[in-house]
Design an enzyme around this catalytic site. Sequence first.
Site, short mmCIF file in Angstrom:
data_model
loop_
_atom_site.label_atom_id
_atom_site.label_comp_id
_atom_site.label_asym_id
_atom_site.label_seq_id
_atom_site.Cartn_x
_atom_site.Cartn_y
_atom_site.Cartn_z
N LEU A 43 -6.98 -105.60 9.64
CA LEU A 43 -7.05 -104.51 8.68
C LEU A 43 -5.67 -103.92 8.40
O LEU A 43 -5.29 -103.71 7.25
CB LEU A 43 -7.98 -103.42 9.19
CG LEU A 43 -9.47 -103.76 9.14
CD1 LEU A 43 -10.28 -102.60 9.68
CD2 LEU A 43 -9.90 -104.08 7.73
N ALA A 44 -4.91 -103.63 9.45
CA ALA A 44 -3.61 -102.99 9.24
C ALA A 44 -2.63 -103.95 8.57
O ALA A 44 -1.96 -103.59 7.61
CB ALA A 44 -3.06 -102.49 10.57
N ARG A 331 -18.67 -92.60 25.25
CA ARG A 331 -18.52 -93.94 25.82
C ARG A 331 -18.00 -93.94 27.25
O ARG A 331 -18.53 -94.64 28.11
CB ARG A 331 -17.53 -94.74 24.96
CG ARG A 331 -18.09 -95.10 23.62
CD ARG A 331 -17.06 -95.81 22.76
NE ARG A 331 -17.70 -96.23 21.51
CZ ARG A 331 -17.08 -96.87 20.55
NH1 ARG A 331 -15.80 -97.19 20.66
NH2 ARG A 331 -17.73 -97.23 19.46
N ARG A 438 -10.61 -93.34 21.97
CA ARG A 438 -10.88 -93.45 20.54
C ARG A 438 -12.34 -93.18 20.24
O ARG A 438 -13.22 -93.63 20.96
CB ARG A 438 -10.52 -94.86 20.05
CG ARG A 438 -10.79 -95.05 18.56
CD ARG A 438 -10.40 -96.42 18.09
NE ARG A 438 -11.15 -97.51 18.69
CZ ARG A 438 -12.42 -97.80 18.39
NH1 ARG A 438 -13.10 -97.06 17.52
NH2 ARG A 438 -13.03 -98.82 18.98
#
Lengths: 644, 254
Positions: A43-44, A331, A438
């Site tokens: 993606l980046a 998480r 994250r």
Amino acid sequence: MELHSNAPTGPIETAWDRHRFEMKLVNPANKRKFTVIVVGTGLAGASAAATMGELGYNVKAFCFQDSARRAHSIAAQGGINAAKNYQGDGDSIYRLFYDTVKGGDFRSRERNVYRLAQVSVSIIDQAVAQGVPFAREYGGLLANRSFGGAQVSRTFYARGQTGQQLLLGAYQALARQVGLGQVELHERTEMLELILVDGRARGVITRNLKTGQIDTHTADAVVLATGGYGNVYFLSTNAKGSNGSAAWRAHRKGALFANPCYTQIHPTCLPVHGEGQSKLTLMSESLRNDGRVWVPKNAADVTKRPQDIPEADRDYYLERKYPAFGNLVPRDIAARNAKDVCDEGRGVGYPPEREAVYLDFADAINRLGQHTIEERYGNLFEMYERITDEDPYKTPMKIYPAVHYTMGGLWVDYNLQSNIPGLFVAGEANFSDHGANRLGASALMQGLADGYFVLPYTIGNYLARAGRDLAKTPVAEDHADARSAKAEAEGRLKAFLDNPGSHGPDHFHRRLGKLMWEYVGMARDKAGLQKAIEEIPKLREEFHAKVRVPGSGASFNQTLEKANRVADFMELGELMARDALAREESAGGHFRVEYQTEEGEARRNDDDFAHVAAWEWTGKGNTPTRHVEDLDFEYVKLSQRSYK
Amino acid sequence: MSQTIKLTLNIWRQAGPNASGQFQKFHRDAVSKDASFLEALDEINEELIQKGEEPIAFDHDCREGICGMCGMVINGMPHGPRTLTTTCQLHMREFKDGAEVWVEPWRATAFPVIKDLAVDRSAFDQIIQAGGYISINTGSPGDANEIPIPKAVADLSMDAATCIGCGACVAACPNASAMLFTSAKATHLGVLPQGQAERLSRARAMVETMETAGFGGCTNHGECEAACPKGISVDYIARLNRDYLKAVVVSQTT
């Protein structure tokens, strides 16, 4: 070494706007005089390469896969966050910013995160315009869901394949630029070394994986968008080819490596089934919305079939310990609790480790009917059945945490530039926006924010300011610094090929993974980390002495590729342990057993550790140097997370 | 758990693109039924490396059925005997104890063999580069909710967009045609309002590139759909044919 974030001061809401206005621009006619290298096409990388190409720069892009479309961004299931507030449920740029800083356990840079939240809305506009088929409501507008415990519905998704669809959007934009001749794309090509000239990044040494040819590519700026390093653990949800080598090579040339100990362990993955296992598969954590997590109360029951264990003998430990959030705790908490019950001998996985807990849908099926469950999770249940040969409609799933994402990475400033001028780092490869943990559906957001909306500006600014210097010192392929980088790479590969050796690279990689999982895994303590720092160098020596790489370097040789990557993991793993040892607190994905509250939760130490640790390579066999960038919290008040 | 089976694997070995290849036989006494097909190959490879022999080259990456990098013909079937399954998601319990298994690379002129089971699929990328996109630069394209798209249209687009570009359709086709792959992309973009402006030019550019890249034409065998691990429908081929014809007619009459 003093680390400056180079973030603009003043009100945070207008910081990025003001920063952009203060940038120098490159004249449109001059853009084609600059060459920018982009390593990695996830993606980046794909979004950065496509956008830089559209702007008129000469772009050279590289990926090790056979096609740019295969980068591991493709495997992301859940979705992408954006502060659109389409649902009118109280979301805003400020709230996404706040949630991300808090979710990251207050270990990220406020101004970077604010910008991320700001550009998140543009990502959705851009993706839709490209034809990304996000889920829609019957009225034709975009659908949203709440994800990973967020209290607003800000997650956009394309079934369970959001990463795939966003990557195809970026890949197609990149393909368009390749077709137009604006981007030169090199598939099956891996970066071996970074070329530094007068302290600036001026190119890379690559190996064509098909032919084995080693080439020199020079440029005016280099972008590393090469993903995370979760494969240090051997078993992870990463793709088999995902590796940390490009980042590590840059680190060895002087780029600082920030917060390497921050590792995200995903709580709902398929457990390990045996020695030959090559990878762990993630099951979307949306399953925890309807599944109940439990293990037997008594260790003696772990060999019984789950249906033979009566309700009274089951321990729904998340519901018991966290009545407010229950099975939906974040998480890291879900993961650590699974480890705890397995450590107590109550795990229900495959012997001898028995590392697994039940995720049971029986109640949900009784309440909602099998049809509803099938509608919600049908594809996941099918995937589970395919891999395990067990039917989760009839018997509870077995799950266990697995390494999933790495928040650490190369240190970058607000411009996403490393401490090496001209070396930019994007996506999971940098350390920037997620702090110590994250949030779900934020990886896709960050990768695309960096590539579409940050780098094209900040690289332009760098080139405009450094342009004259760069033009004065053109770097040809036979420049002395390029030649020495090439010789270094060739020497390394030759050493593998010449080694008599006894075992393939996987043999050593598995052993490294076991060390890392045991001592630098979900829960870490001083003694264990010291043990890892002792054991990893021994294993590394053994690896270099005994690794065997058949075949030649002048052809397709996957063993050689692997050996070269494992060599870097062997060094990176040690740095992770050192970073975890030095960070005497628990924060997000980094849990130190010594630093916990009475209730067993992570205890931060804001007085001593509200900073980024950025490590400097000091040469082979030397202890690396730890530098610090202090983090200021002007907007978000530091507080203790609580999910009770 | 961890029951094992005996297998005889006949695996295609080919040193390079221009070398002649042959099957190499591997007798395996204890293959774990829980292992994936690629993990069974990993195990053979570790043994080959320990003996100083070259391991079997094969492409793979995500090992969870989404990246599209793996793919081999197993007993004559691309990705093996289980439907809607990539090679990496195929498990050894699908094979009977004592079975003989034949493993070959994708065979197509447009997909030359690199080594053993690894082939070069860059022809697929060429098709996308010729027009498999919507021409839009990064910038400010207007709010994402400006154009409502009926759910049924968005769903159809998504169905087509799930293609993983593995090439099983080409390997299954007697003509080695890439029409299923090409039509999936044309449908993904062509049914959306954003994709209308270039719909015909896209269809034409992609089909013509497909032909020059060395893929055969489609003669409606339907093997592609049967082999596709993502269940991409042959209906898209009819859509693409319609658009392609329209494009050719339009260009002749204007």
